[in-house]
Write a protein that holds these residues in place. Structure first.
Motif, PDB file in Angstrom:
ATOM      1  N   VAL A   1      47.092  -2.575 -41.931  1.00  0.00           N
ATOM      2  CA  VAL A   1      47.629  -3.848 -41.450  1.00  0.00           C
ATOM      3  C   VAL A   1      47.389  -4.970 -42.455  1.00  0.00           C
ATOM      4  CG1 VAL A   1      47.317  -5.629 -39.682  1.00  0.00           C
ATOM      5  CG2 VAL A   1      47.459  -3.231 -39.024  1.00  0.00           C
ATOM      6  N   SER A   2      46.263  -4.941 -43.151  1.00  0.00           N
ATOM      7  CA  SER A   2      45.901  -6.071 -44.001  1.00  0.00           C
ATOM      8  C   SER A   2      46.378  -5.948 -45.441  1.00  0.00           C
ATOM      9  CB  SER A   2      44.377  -6.265 -43.977  1.00  0.00           C
ATOM     10  OG  SER A   2      43.737  -5.151 -44.548  1.00  0.00           O
ATOM     11  N   GLY A   3      47.193  -4.963 -45.756  1.00  0.00           N
ATOM     12  CA  GLY A   3      47.656  -4.801 -47.127  1.00  0.00           C
ATOM     13  C   GLY A   3      49.126  -5.131 -47.299  1.00  0.00           C
ATOM     14  N   GLY A   4      49.553  -5.125 -48.540  1.00  0.00           N
ATOM     15  CA  GLY A   4      50.968  -5.247 -48.861  1.00  0.00           C
ATOM     16  C   GLY A   4      51.521  -6.657 -48.793  1.00  0.00           C
ATOM     17  N   LYS A   5      52.849  -6.723 -48.751  1.00  0.00           N
ATOM     18  CA  LYS A   5      53.555  -8.000 -48.774  1.00  0.00           C
ATOM     19  C   LYS A   5      53.264  -8.842 -47.544  1.00  0.00           C
ATOM     20  CE  LYS A   5      57.384  -6.513 -51.638  1.00  0.00           C
ATOM     21  NZ  LYS A   5      58.846  -6.363 -51.741  1.00  0.00           N
ATOM     22  N   PHE A   6      53.068  -8.186 -46.415  1.00  0.00           N
ATOM     23  CA  PHE A   6      52.795  -8.918 -45.181  1.00  0.00           C
ATOM     24  C   PHE A   6      51.575  -9.820 -45.343  1.00  0.00           C
ATOM     25  CE2 PHE A   6      51.004  -9.126 -40.829  1.00  0.00           C
ATOM     26  CZ  PHE A   6      52.056  -9.797 -40.225  1.00  0.00           C
ATOM     27  N   MET A   7      50.515  -9.304 -45.971  1.00  0.00           N
ATOM     28  CA  MET A   7      49.296 -10.079 -46.150  1.00  0.00           C
ATOM     29  C   MET A   7      49.560 -11.315 -47.006  1.00  0.00           C
ATOM     30  SD  MET A   7      45.495  -8.949 -47.374  1.00  0.00           S
ATOM     31  CE  MET A   7      45.690  -9.122 -49.127  1.00  0.00           C
ATOM     32  N   SER A   8      50.423 -11.195 -48.010  1.00  0.00           N
ATOM     33  CA  SER A   8      50.696 -12.341 -48.865  1.00  0.00           C
ATOM     34  C   SER A   8      51.399 -13.458 -48.097  1.00  0.00           C
ATOM     35  CB  SER A   8      51.525 -11.920 -50.083  1.00  0.00           C
ATOM     36  OG  SER A   8      52.819 -11.520 -49.677  1.00  0.00           O
ATOM     37  N   LYS A   9      52.056 -13.114 -47.001  1.00  0.00           N
ATOM     38  CA  LYS A   9      52.744 -14.125 -46.192  1.00  0.00           C
ATOM     39  C   LYS A   9      51.839 -14.761 -45.146  1.00  0.00           C
ATOM     40  CE  LYS A   9      57.283 -12.118 -46.777  1.00  0.00           C
ATOM     41  NZ  LYS A   9      58.469 -11.571 -46.100  1.00  0.00           N
ATOM     42  N   VAL A  10      51.004 -13.966 -44.518  1.00  0.00           N
ATOM     43  CA  VAL A  10      50.178 -14.485 -43.421  1.00  0.00           C
ATOM     44  C   VAL A  10      48.737 -14.766 -43.831  1.00  0.00           C
ATOM     45  CG1 VAL A  10      51.597 -13.396 -41.668  1.00  0.00           C
ATOM     46  CG2 VAL A  10      49.592 -12.194 -42.518  1.00  0.00           C
ATOM     47  N   GLY A  11      48.324 -14.300 -44.990  1.00  0.00           N
ATOM     48  CA  GLY A  11      46.951 -14.495 -45.456  1.00  0.00           C
ATOM     49  C   GLY A  11      46.066 -13.316 -45.103  1.00  0.00           C
ATOM     50  N   LYS A  12      44.837 -13.374 -45.584  1.00  0.00           N
ATOM     51  CA  LYS A  12      43.880 -12.293 -45.344  1.00  0.00           C
ATOM     52  C   LYS A  12      43.438 -12.274 -43.883  1.00  0.00           C
ATOM     53  CE  LYS A  12      41.859 -12.270 -49.935  1.00  0.00           C
ATOM     54  NZ  LYS A  12      40.625 -12.483 -50.708  1.00  0.00           N
ATOM     55  N   MET A  13      43.245 -11.066 -43.376  1.00  0.00           N
ATOM     56  CA  MET A  13      42.741 -10.913 -42.025  1.00  0.00           C
ATOM     57  C   MET A  13      41.305 -11.429 -41.972  1.00  0.00           C
ATOM     58  SD  MET A  13      42.223  -7.542 -39.656  1.00  0.00           S
ATOM     59  CE  MET A  13      40.888  -6.931 -40.640  1.00  0.00           C
ATOM     60  N   GLN A  14      41.012 -12.243 -40.964  1.00  0.00           N
ATOM     61  CA  GLN A  14      39.658 -12.759 -40.793  1.00  0.00           C
ATOM     62  C   GLN A  14      38.884 -11.961 -39.756  1.00  0.00           C
ATOM     63  OE1 GLN A  14      39.656 -16.981 -40.340  1.00  0.00           O
ATOM     64  NE2 GLN A  14      40.901 -17.271 -42.146  1.00  0.00           N
ATOM     65  N   TYR A  15      39.551 -11.540 -38.691  1.00  0.00           N
ATOM     66  CA  TYR A  15      38.952 -10.671 -37.686  1.00  0.00           C
ATOM     67  C   TYR A  15      40.033 -10.186 -36.741  1.00  0.00           C
ATOM     68  CZ  TYR A  15      39.041 -14.905 -34.821  1.00  0.00           C
ATOM     69  OH  TYR A  15      39.441 -16.037 -34.155  1.00  0.00           O
ATOM     70  N   VAL A  16      39.720  -9.122 -36.024  1.00  0.00           N
ATOM     71  CA  VAL A  16      40.597  -8.585 -34.988  1.00  0.00           C
ATOM     72  C   VAL A  16      39.735  -8.398 -33.746  1.00  0.00           C
ATOM     73  CG1 VAL A  16      41.997  -6.611 -34.268  1.00  0.00           C
ATOM     74  CG2 VAL A  16      42.054  -7.366 -36.639  1.00  0.00           C
ATOM     75  N   VAL A  17      40.274  -8.810 -32.601  1.00  0.00           N
ATOM     76  CA  VAL A  17      39.550  -8.672 -31.338  1.00  0.00           C
ATOM     77  C   VAL A  17      40.397  -7.865 -30.366  1.00  0.00           C
ATOM     78  CG1 VAL A  17      38.589  -9.904 -29.356  1.00  0.00           C
ATOM     79  CG2 VAL A  17      38.347 -10.867 -31.637  1.00  0.00           C
ATOM     80  N   GLY A  18      39.763  -6.923 -29.696  1.00  0.00           N
ATOM     81  CA  GLY A  18      40.424  -6.150 -28.643  1.00  0.00           C
ATOM     82  C   GLY A  18      39.621  -6.258 -27.362  1.00  0.00           C
ATOM     83  N   ARG A  19      40.289  -6.624 -26.286  1.00  0.00           N
ATOM     84  CA  ARG A  19      39.612  -6.728 -24.984  1.00  0.00           C
ATOM     85  C   ARG A  19      39.978  -5.497 -24.159  1.00  0.00           C
ATOM     86  NH1 ARG A  19      37.542 -11.207 -22.045  1.00  0.00           N
ATOM     87  NH2 ARG A  19      37.311 -10.654 -19.863  1.00  0.00           N
ATOM     88  N   PHE A  20      38.966  -4.783 -23.702  1.00  0.00           N
ATOM     89  CA  PHE A  20      39.129  -3.582 -22.896  1.00  0.00           C
ATOM     90  C   PHE A  20      38.556  -3.850 -21.502  1.00  0.00           C
ATOM     91  CE2 PHE A  20      38.990  -2.494 -27.318  1.00  0.00           C
ATOM     92  CZ  PHE A  20      39.971  -1.525 -27.471  1.00  0.00           C
ATOM     93  N   GLU A  21      38.696  -2.920 -20.613  1.00  0.00           N
ATOM     94  CA  GLU A  21      38.188  -3.100 -19.252  1.00  0.00           C
ATOM     95  C   GLU A  21      36.669  -3.287 -19.208  1.00  0.00           C
ATOM     96  OE1 GLU A  21      39.601  -0.451 -16.128  1.00  0.00           O
ATOM     97  OE2 GLU A  21      41.262   0.094 -17.456  1.00  0.00           O
ATOM     98  N   HIS A  22      35.954  -2.587 -20.108  1.00  0.00           N
ATOM     99  CA  HIS A  22      34.497  -2.572 -20.006  1.00  0.00           C
ATOM    100  C   HIS A  22      33.770  -3.270 -21.145  1.00  0.00           C
ATOM    101  CE1 HIS A  22      34.982   0.059 -16.606  1.00  0.00           C
ATOM    102  NE2 HIS A  22      35.721   0.873 -17.339  1.00  0.00           N
ATOM    103  N   LEU A  23      34.495  -3.704 -22.161  1.00  0.00           N
ATOM    104  CA  LEU A  23      33.864  -4.413 -23.270  1.00  0.00           C
ATOM    105  C   LEU A  23      34.919  -5.084 -24.141  1.00  0.00           C
ATOM    106  CD1 LEU A  23      34.386  -2.576 -26.020  1.00  0.00           C
ATOM    107  CD2 LEU A  23      32.475  -1.290 -25.146  1.00  0.00           C
ATOM    108  N   VAL A  24      34.436  -5.908 -25.052  1.00  0.00           N
ATOM    109  CA  VAL A  24      35.287  -6.550 -26.055  1.00  0.00           C
ATOM    110  C   VAL A  24      34.826  -6.050 -27.409  1.00  0.00           C
ATOM    111  CG1 VAL A  24      35.916  -8.754 -27.118  1.00  0.00           C
ATOM    112  CG2 VAL A  24      35.620  -8.611 -24.633  1.00  0.00           C
TER     113      VAL A  24
END
Length: 128
Positions: A61-84
């Motif tokens: 997700v954080s590589g290639g041309k897409f990253m040059s447009k949106v910038g470097k990934m700083q963090y990703v968060v996923g919320r699940f039923e029992h934890l984040v």
């Protein structure tokens, strides 16, 4: 700062943190630390598999041309039923790339904690 010392320091930042792990850029877990008295939801093998899959996905997700447009990934968060879960890429001064893997109690206010983690990493980048 050693990897385990880093993870233990981050674990101590807030009571809502369940787990802190550090994986290398291949997805191999280097360190895992859990909140005292916590019964992990996943086995060690499941956690290791999750880390490797997550690093592969995060790297894609954080590589290639897409990253040059949106910038470097700083963090990703996923919320699940029992934890984040949160994943934070970490690049050392020597350009070693790691992924910080964290989990939080599902009912916690985790965003301010992630902000504190990011601030700590910025302030201490030369230490790892």
């Amino acid at each position: 700062m050693q990897h385990e010392e880093l993870c233990n320091h981050l674990l101590a930042l807030d009571e809502s943190i369940r787990y802190v792990g550090l994986a290398d850029h291949f997805g191999s877990l280097l360190v895992t630390v859990y909140r005292k008295g916590l019964e992990p939801l996943a086995s060690k093998e499941e956690t290791a598999k999750y880390a490797s899959q997550l690093v592969l996905l995060t790297g894609a997700v954080s590589g290639g041309k897409f990253m040059s447009k949106v910038g470097k990934m700083q963090y990703v968060v996923g919320r699940f039923e029992h934890l984040v879960r949160a994943t934070i890429p970490v690049v050392s001064d020597s350009y070693d790339k790691y992924y910080l893997l964290m989990s939080f109690d599902v009912d916690s206010n985790f965003m301010p904690v992630i902000d504190r983690v990011l601030a700590f990493l910025r302030e201490n980048r030369s230490a790892f």
